[in-house]
Scaffold this motif. Structure first.
Motif, PDB file in Angstrom:
ATOM      1  N   GLU A  86       0.811  -1.217   0.000  1.00 27.10           N
ATOM      2  CA  GLU A  86       0.000   0.000   0.000  1.00 27.10           C
ATOM      3  C   GLU A  86       0.849   1.274   0.000  1.00 27.10           C
ATOM      4  O   GLU A  86       0.412   2.310  -0.496  1.00 27.10           O
ATOM      5  N   MET A  87       2.028   1.187   0.586  1.00 22.66           N
ATOM      6  CA  MET A  87       2.923   2.351   0.653  1.00 22.66           C
ATOM      7  C   MET A  87       4.319   1.927   0.211  1.00 22.66           C
ATOM      8  O   MET A  87       5.252   1.818   1.032  1.00 22.66           O
ATOM      9  N   PRO A  88       4.504   1.646  -1.069  1.00 24.67           N
ATOM     10  CA  PRO A  88       5.748   1.030  -1.551  1.00 24.67           C
ATOM     11  C   PRO A  88       7.001   1.878  -1.347  1.00 24.67           C
ATOM     12  O   PRO A  88       8.106   1.344  -1.343  1.00 24.67           O
TER      13      PRO A  88
ATOM     14  N   GLU B 179      -8.865  -2.276   6.743  1.00 27.77           N
ATOM     15  CA  GLU B 179      -9.100  -1.549   7.994  1.00 27.77           C
ATOM     16  C   GLU B 179      -7.777  -1.067   8.590  1.00 27.77           C
ATOM     17  O   GLU B 179      -7.682   0.046   9.121  1.00 27.77           O
ATOM     18  N   LEU B 180      -6.748  -1.906   8.490  1.00 26.33           N
ATOM     19  CA  LEU B 180      -5.427  -1.506   8.959  1.00 26.33           C
ATOM     20  C   LEU B 180      -4.956  -0.254   8.244  1.00 26.33           C
ATOM     21  O   LEU B 180      -4.520   0.725   8.878  1.00 26.33           O
ATOM     22  N   MET B 181      -5.047  -0.249   6.934  1.00 31.44           N
ATOM     23  CA  MET B 181      -4.555   0.883   6.160  1.00 31.44           C
ATOM     24  C   MET B 181      -5.407   2.130   6.386  1.00 31.44           C
ATOM     25  O   MET B 181      -4.895   3.246   6.391  1.00 31.44           O
ATOM     26  N   GLN B 182      -6.696   1.942   6.589  1.00 36.52           N
ATOM     27  CA  GLN B 182      -7.552   3.093   6.891  1.00 36.52           C
ATOM     28  C   GLN B 182      -7.098   3.754   8.193  1.00 36.52           C
ATOM     29  O   GLN B 182      -6.997   4.990   8.276  1.00 36.52           O
TER      30      GLN B 182
ATOM     31  N   ARG C 121      -3.724   5.579   7.710  1.00 32.23           N
ATOM     32  CA  ARG C 121      -3.882   6.849   6.981  1.00 32.23           C
ATOM     33  C   ARG C 121      -4.573   7.898   7.846  1.00 32.23           C
ATOM     34  O   ARG C 121      -4.244   9.086   7.774  1.00 32.23           O
ATOM     35  N   GLU C 122      -5.541   7.477   8.650  1.00 34.98           N
ATOM     36  CA  GLU C 122      -6.193   8.431   9.555  1.00 34.98           C
ATOM     37  C   GLU C 122      -5.173   9.002  10.539  1.00 34.98           C
ATOM     38  O   GLU C 122      -5.156  10.215  10.786  1.00 34.98           O
ATOM     39  N   ALA C 123      -4.336   8.140  11.093  1.00 33.62           N
ATOM     40  CA  ALA C 123      -3.328   8.599  12.042  1.00 33.62           C
ATOM     41  C   ALA C 123      -2.338   9.550  11.377  1.00 33.62           C
ATOM     42  O   ALA C 123      -1.956  10.577  11.945  1.00 33.62           O
TER      43      ALA C 123
ATOM     44  N   GLN D  16      -5.557  12.305  12.731  1.00 33.69           N
ATOM     45  CA  GLN D  16      -6.788  11.902  13.387  1.00 33.69           C
ATOM     46  C   GLN D  16      -6.512  10.803  14.409  1.00 33.69           C
ATOM     47  O   GLN D  16      -5.515  10.097  14.332  1.00 33.69           O
ATOM     48  N   MET D  17      -7.427  10.654  15.358  1.00 32.28           N
ATOM     49  CA  MET D  17      -7.401   9.488  16.225  1.00 32.28           C
ATOM     50  C   MET D  17      -7.908   8.307  15.418  1.00 32.28           C
ATOM     51  O   MET D  17      -8.898   8.433  14.686  1.00 32.28           O
ATOM     52  N   ALA D  18      -7.239   7.173  15.528  1.00 33.92           N
ATOM     53  CA  ALA D  18      -7.553   6.033  14.666  1.00 33.92           C
ATOM     54  C   ALA D  18      -7.840   4.793  15.506  1.00 33.92           C
ATOM     55  O   ALA D  18      -7.023   4.397  16.342  1.00 33.92           O
ATOM     56  N   PHE D  19      -9.004   4.186  15.270  1.00 29.83           N
ATOM     57  CA  PHE D  19      -9.390   2.980  16.001  1.00 29.83           C
ATOM     58  C   PHE D  19      -9.996   1.976  15.032  1.00 29.83           C
ATOM     59  O   PHE D  19     -10.764   2.348  14.135  1.00 29.83           O
ATOM     60  N   SER D  20      -9.672   0.704  15.237  1.00 27.38           N
ATOM     61  CA  SER D  20     -10.360  -0.321  14.471  1.00 27.38           C
ATOM     62  C   SER D  20     -11.815  -0.371  14.941  1.00 27.38           C
ATOM     63  O   SER D  20     -12.151   0.088  16.036  1.00 27.38           O
TER      64      SER D  20
END
Length: 215
Positions: free
Chosen positions: A30-32, A118-121, A124-126, A130-134
């Motif tokens: 996703e982020m090569p 979900e991991l990549m979302q 990217r939010e972080a 942003q605060m990022a939570f699964s």
């Protein structure tokens, strides 16, 4: 907006090789152009933060490591590198532990059962500040803590009414006259309230009720 991939340095602080391999595969796809760093102990990660010339942009931090726990490591990492974004990444789904991580400076928390999207979302939010939570963590955080549930006893409508009147400084006789009931009935409600709140006097009852924002 987050910075370009070619300037990102993402640390995986995790002592299980299979987890690291999975993270590396997803992030590399996703982020090569991001630099991916691996650390299997907390101390090696901290040592890198002390010596590195380049900022670690984001760290995925396991909560249970051979030499430390995630809460202490997060605090130390943020002290050394305040601009590093830390995400808790763990199998531990205890609400208190999640909240401790956030209090220690983490920008979010993911459970290891997340899928790649979900991991990549969350990553990217972080990176976007942003605060990022699964999704599962969001549900855990939304639940009231066990301590809060225990601390707030179920009250009847009449008990709430009498509690407010006690807080206003009214005596049992005053309350009885206003509610057109006997003083004995009010005394019974007083005893029940103190029993429910596990206190021994009206002052303690009022203080605890105020702390719980019931009056």
């Amino acid at each position: 907006m987050s910075q370009p991939d070619n300037t990102l340095r993402i640390a995986m602080v995790e002592d299980h090789p299979v987890v690291v391999e999975g993270l590396r595969r997803i992030l590399a796809q996703e982020m090569p152009h991001a630099a991916l760093l691996e650390f299997n102990t907390g101390e090696t990660f901290l040592q890198h933060l002390r010596e590195a010339q380049h900022l670690v942009t984001l760290a995925l931090l396991d909560i249970t490591l051979p030499d430390t726990n995630g809460v202490e490591l997060c605090q130390k990492a943020k002290n050394l590198s305040p601009d590093t974004c830390v995400l808790g990444f763990s199998n531990h789904n205890d609400r208190a532990l999640i909240m401790q991580m956030l209090s220690s400076g983490a920008s979010g928390y993911l459970l290891k059962n997340v899928g790649a999207p979900e991991l990549m979302q969350c990553v990217r939010e972080a990176l976007n500040g942003q605060m990022a939570f699964s999704d599962e963590v969001k549900k855990i955080i939304a639940r009231p803590s066990a301590a809060h549930v225990k601390a707030v006893p179920p009250l009847t409508k009449r008990e709430k009414q009498i509690l407010r009147m006690i807080a206003d400084g009214k005596t049992s006789a005053d309350i009885a006259a206003e509610l057109l009931v006997s003083p004995f009935t009010i005394e019974t409600h007083r005893r029940n309230l103190m029993q429910k709140f596990d206190v021994n006097n009206a002052a303690a009852l009022i203080r605890l009720a105020a702390q719980l924002q019931l009056i």
